[in-house]
Design an enzyme around this catalytic site. Structure first.
Site, PDB file in Angstrom:
ATOM      1  N   GLU A 101       0.899  -1.497   0.264  1.00 44.78           N
ATOM      2  CA  GLU A 101       0.060  -0.028   0.053  1.00 44.78           C
ATOM      3  C   GLU A 101       0.908   1.237  -0.015  1.00 44.78           C
ATOM      4  O   GLU A 101       2.070   1.271   0.437  1.00 44.78           O
ATOM      5  CB  GLU A 101      -0.868   0.138   1.192  1.00 44.78           C
ATOM      6  N   HIS A 131      -9.318  10.424   2.345  1.00 40.48           N
ATOM      7  CA  HIS A 131      -8.724   9.455   1.495  1.00 40.48           C
ATOM      8  C   HIS A 131      -8.935   9.730   0.000  1.00 40.48           C
ATOM      9  O   HIS A 131      -9.924  10.365  -0.204  1.00 40.48           O
ATOM     10  CB  HIS A 131      -9.762   7.985   1.740  1.00 40.48           C
ATOM     11  N   ARG A 147      -0.988   9.491   1.150  1.00 45.61           N
ATOM     12  CA  ARG A 147      -2.293   9.739   1.001  1.00 45.61           C
ATOM     13  C   ARG A 147      -2.729  11.171   0.968  1.00 45.61           C
ATOM     14  O   ARG A 147      -3.363  11.652  -0.053  1.00 45.61           O
ATOM     15  CB  ARG A 147      -3.185   9.434   2.214  1.00 45.61           C
ATOM     16  N   HIS A 187     -11.756  10.409   6.080  1.00 44.22           N
ATOM     17  CA  HIS A 187     -11.538   9.072   6.055  1.00 44.22           C
ATOM     18  C   HIS A 187     -11.232   8.542   7.443  1.00 44.22           C
ATOM     19  O   HIS A 187     -11.924   7.606   8.122  1.00 44.22           O
ATOM     20  CB  HIS A 187     -10.591   8.514   5.252  1.00 44.22           C
ATOM     21  N   ARG A 225      -1.798   9.391   8.930  1.00 44.58           N
ATOM     22  CA  ARG A 225      -1.500   7.839   9.329  1.00 44.58           C
ATOM     23  C   ARG A 225      -1.007   7.147   8.004  1.00 44.58           C
ATOM     24  O   ARG A 225      -1.445   7.579   6.965  1.00 44.58           O
ATOM     25  CB  ARG A 225      -2.853   7.645   9.631  1.00 44.58           C
TER      26      ARG A 225
HETATM   27  C1  LIG Z   1     -14.224   2.261   4.623  1.00 50.31           C
HETATM   28  C2  LIG Z   1     -12.968   2.229   5.575  1.00 50.31           C
HETATM   29  C3  LIG Z   1     -11.887   1.457   5.163  1.00 50.31           C
HETATM   30  C4  LIG Z   1     -10.768   1.266   6.139  1.00 50.31           C
HETATM   31  N1  LIG Z   1      -9.690   0.479   5.608  1.00 50.31           N
HETATM   32  C5  LIG Z   1      -8.900   0.177   6.790  1.00 50.31           C
HETATM   33  C6  LIG Z   1      -7.686  -0.634   6.348  1.00 50.31           C
HETATM   34  O1  LIG Z   1      -7.643  -1.250   5.406  1.00 50.31           O
HETATM   35  N2  LIG Z   1      -7.033  -0.847   7.462  1.00 50.31           N
HETATM   36  C7  LIG Z   1      -6.714  -0.085   8.573  1.00 50.31           C
HETATM   37  O2  LIG Z   1      -6.164  -0.479   9.480  1.00 50.31           O
HETATM   38  N3  LIG Z   1      -7.914   0.688   8.707  1.00 50.31           N
HETATM   39  C8  LIG Z   1      -8.827   0.985   7.848  1.00 50.31           C
HETATM   40  N4  LIG Z   1      -9.891   1.928   8.010  1.00 50.31           N
HETATM   41  C9  LIG Z   1      -9.870   2.684   9.442  1.00 50.31           C
HETATM   42  C10 LIG Z   1     -10.312   1.403  10.464  1.00 50.31           C
HETATM   43  O3  LIG Z   1     -11.335   0.824  10.097  1.00 50.31           O
HETATM   44  C11 LIG Z   1     -10.786   2.331  11.764  1.00 50.31           C
HETATM   45  O4  LIG Z   1      -9.880   3.095  12.197  1.00 50.31           O
HETATM   46  C12 LIG Z   1     -10.953   1.112  12.969  1.00 50.31           C
HETATM   47  O5  LIG Z   1     -11.687   0.233  12.301  1.00 50.31           O
HETATM   48  C13 LIG Z   1     -11.628   1.910  13.941  1.00 50.31           C
HETATM   49  O6  LIG Z   1     -11.746   0.991  15.097  1.00 50.31           O
HETATM   50  P1  LIG Z   1     -12.488   1.409  16.340  1.00 50.31           P
HETATM   51  O7  LIG Z   1     -12.979   0.106  17.187  1.00 50.31           O
HETATM   52  O8  LIG Z   1     -11.635   2.530  16.994  1.00 50.31           O
HETATM   53  O9  LIG Z   1     -13.881   2.197  15.913  1.00 50.31           O
HETATM   54  P2  LIG Z   1     -15.290   1.509  14.993  1.00 50.31           P
HETATM   55  O10 LIG Z   1     -15.010   0.486  14.244  1.00 50.31           O
HETATM   56  O11 LIG Z   1     -15.710   2.755  14.126  1.00 50.31           O
HETATM   57  O12 LIG Z   1     -16.404   1.562  16.339  1.00 50.31           O
HETATM   58  C14 LIG Z   1     -16.829   2.441  17.135  1.00 50.31           C
HETATM   59  C15 LIG Z   1     -17.914   1.879  17.735  1.00 50.31           C
HETATM   60  O13 LIG Z   1     -18.280   2.763  18.932  1.00 50.31           O
HETATM   61  C16 LIG Z   1     -19.735   2.974  18.864  1.00 50.31           C
HETATM   62  N5  LIG Z   1     -20.058   4.295  19.566  1.00 50.31           N
HETATM   63  C17 LIG Z   1     -19.685   5.662  18.976  1.00 50.31           C
HETATM   64  N6  LIG Z   1     -20.199   6.456  19.832  1.00 50.31           N
HETATM   65  C18 LIG Z   1     -20.830   5.662  20.820  1.00 50.31           C
HETATM   66  C19 LIG Z   1     -21.851   6.221  21.807  1.00 50.31           C
HETATM   67  N7  LIG Z   1     -21.868   7.492  22.304  1.00 50.31           N
HETATM   68  N8  LIG Z   1     -22.257   5.435  22.718  1.00 50.31           N
HETATM   69  C20 LIG Z   1     -22.080   4.250  22.586  1.00 50.31           C
HETATM   70  N9  LIG Z   1     -21.380   3.559  21.504  1.00 50.31           N
HETATM   71  C21 LIG Z   1     -20.860   4.549  20.558  1.00 50.31           C
HETATM   72  C22 LIG Z   1     -19.885   2.650  17.557  1.00 50.31           C
HETATM   73  O14 LIG Z   1     -21.246   2.315  17.458  1.00 50.31           O
HETATM   74  C23 LIG Z   1     -19.078   1.619  17.010  1.00 50.31           C
HETATM   75  O15 LIG Z   1     -19.564   0.523  17.536  1.00 50.31           O
HETATM   76  C24 LIG Z   1     -10.945   2.048   7.364  1.00 50.31           C
HETATM   77  C25 LIG Z   1     -12.041   2.828   7.635  1.00 50.31           C
HETATM   78  C26 LIG Z   1     -13.102   2.975   6.694  1.00 50.31           C
HETATM   79  C27 LIG Z   1     -14.164   3.719   7.049  1.00 50.31           C
END
Ligand SMILES: Cc1cc2nc3c(=O)[nH]c(=O)nc-3n(C[C@H](O)[C@H](O)[C@H](O)COP(=O)(O)OP(=O)(O)OC[C@H]3O[C@@H](n4cnc5c(N)ncnc54)[C@H](O)[C@@H]3O)c2cc1C
Length: 514
Positions: A111, A227, A273, A334, A369
């Protein structure tokens, strides 16, 4: 009131992985505002970076991450990230994540801005969906309590120590409270600050707003990653065309059919990026178009279909066969590099409050990032929260900071102010605080947001809570972007287009207590 050792807010990779680890230490409650799999994680395509290839090393991964971060990475955190990566990948394999393999070995792809192929993937371009499904299965098997459709509305702090959370049960519209010894914020990012985003609609900056209001330090908010290649098909919801598509040889063409990246960066399509996103924006402006094209028609059909089955299917479902036609793309918000400031054990400045995942700012990403480092960051720092091996005292990070105490969360008078709605907020943020910024636009945005905040509707349901959180988070982004009078990483100021030595530091906000 129910009492837990750990309350974990969010059920993406950060919430679920931390819950699995924490369940070995004490009682755990996971609270999440949608269904368990409603999160950014499920949409992650490209994969997870880890230095496990035969031509790779933690030192090389460290170097690439530091370079992408453009002078603002915390070297200690990045070293931990790269050193601990292989063990955390082994943990995921043990939990059952089905990474793609070639001849029995984990397959690695390239990547942008990685020196070597280093990205593990699952189901081709469905890495996040496989991780989310595997972790939620394990959480069910471990009988961890998960409260779905429950929105956390306040972190309760007594005498500088967390004591619980207030929440709204969205299924029956009632308010509930829980008490606990530790809160782990895993609420993800804030893509819905902007008109165009790759994020699903849960990404509304709740964690940053909750933490700021509780008195936590918030840092690096001016760095929002755009992105380069969100799908731009009329009437089609935002959808990411993964970086890995360029990693496998996809090329960018402007609307005149010209391969323009060669004019902007020696690495062409594989430049960092921020460089690719800005180059696309310049090219869109130059050609008067709202899009450019990503071309994979020269790649073998079998490669496109096996490496990118989801992207292929999503586009086909919307009338575009990407093995035959060009993919219209444009940049989209993103990833939030900034967030709740933590040390290398996920601790914030409030005792008992931890942050992990996209809501946290560990210092790993700096100003930009490196692709696929975010899910790795989750694994490494979740583990260090729950099993802080080798921790003797709380490290505070050695980087220089501009610390600002400011109250952006109080509403004073609503006389004469204009009401705000989500669309207006997202337009403002996209137009004035997007990929290219300047003092005039940022000042306008700061004033408009301050006026909007005064007459925000009272937070009574999910939508109004999220709108309040988005406005507060926007203000933190804008106030930081205005102060940083230079360009660095994802933060580009057309009125200060270069780095400034003076700005080799972080901007950290903390609420003034009245
Ligand atoms: C389309 C896309 C592609 C990506 N591709 C990659 C990749 O290939 N590799 C990589 O490393 N990263 C990638 N990323 C980034 C990565 O997916 C995210 O940074 C990572 O998954 C974040 O994980 P997280 O658990 O911190 O948040 P999330 O997976 O977003 O989870 C957050 C959680 O918090 C909950 N929440 C939020 N606010 C509240 C509240 N007030 N009360 C209760 N619950 C709440 C939500 O409902 C959710 O369940 C990508 C992101 C996207 C959008």
């Amino acid at each position: 009131m129910s009492q837990y050792d750990y309350i974990i807010i969010g059920s993406g990779i950060a919430g679920l992985y931390t819950a699995l680890l924490a369940s070995q230490k004490g009682s755990v409650l996971v609270i999440t505002k949608g269904s368990i799999d409603d999160c950014n994680t499920k949409h992650a395509q490209g994969g997870i970076a880890a230095p496990i290839g035969s031509n790779d090393s933690p030192e090389l991964h460290f170097k690439d991450t530091m370079k992408a971060g453009d002078g603002l990475c915390d070297a200690e955190a990045v070293k931990i990230l790269a050193d601990e990566a292989p063990d955390r990948i082994s943990d995921l394999v043990r939990l059952g994540v089905p990474f793609d393999t070639v001849n029995g070995a984990i397959a690695l792809t390239m990547e942008a801005a990685h020196s070597v192929p280093r990205i593990l993937h699952a189901g081709g371009d469905a890495t996040g969906a496989h991780i989310e499904a595997t972790l939620s299965t394990r959480v069910r098997e471990f009988r961890i309590k998960v409260l779905e459709y429950c929105l956390v509305t306040e972190i309760v702090v007594d005498d500088g120590v967390v004591s619980g959370v207030k929440a709204s049960d969205l299924r029956n519209d009632s308010n509930i409270e829980f008490s606990c010894n530790n809160i782990i914020l895993a609420t993800g990012g804030a893509g819905h600050l902007f008109k165009y985003t790759t994020n699903p609609d849960v990404a509304t900056g709740d964690g940053v707003a909750l933490a700021y209001k509780a008195g936590a330090e918030i840092t690096d908010m001016e760095f929002y990653q755009f992105h380069p290649t969100g799908l731009r098909l009329p009437g089609v919801p935002p959808f990411l065309i993964s970086e890995a598509v360029r990693g496998e040889g996809g090329i960018l063409l402007n609307v005149e059919g010209y391969r323009f990246m060669q004019d902007y960066a020696s690495e062409r399509e594989l430049a960092p990026r921020d460089v690719v996103a800005r180059s696309i924006l310049f090219e869109m402006r130059r050609t008067g178009s709202d899009r450019v094209f990503l071309d994979v028609t020269h790649l073998p059909v079998s490669v496109v279909m096996t490496r990118f089955p989801n992207i292929y299917k999503y586009c086909l479902d919307h009338g575009l066969d990407i093995t035959k036609g060009l993919i219209p793309v444009a940049p989209a918000a993103h990833y939030m590099m900034g967030g709740v400031k933590t040390n290398t054990f996920g601790e914030t400045n409030i005792k008992g409050l931890y942050a992990v995942g996209e809501v946290a700012c560990t210092g790993v990403h700096g100003a930009n990032r490196l692709a696929s480092n975010s899910m790795l960051e989750v694994l490494v720092f979740s583990k260090r929260i729950i099993e802080p091996a080798g921790k003797t005292k709380s490290p505070s990070g050695s980087q220089s900071r501009l610390e600002i105490c400011i109250d952006l969360s109080d509403k004073e008078s609503s006389l004469g102010a204009t009401p705000v709605n989500l669309r207006a907020l997202q337009d403002l943020m996209w137009n004035k605080v997007g990929i290219i910024r300047d003092k005039k636009g940022l000042t306008e945005a700061a004033n408009t947001l301050a006026a909007w905040q005064i007459c925000l509707p009272e937070a009574t349901d999910r939508h109004t809570h999220e709108l309040n959180n988005l406005v507060l988070t926007s203000r933190l982004v804008v106030e930081a972007a205005l102060r940083r009078e230079e360009s660095r990483g994802a933060h580009f100021r057309s009125d200060f287009p270069r780095h400034s030595k003076e700005w080799q530091k972080h901007i950290t906000f903390k609420r003034t207590r009245k």
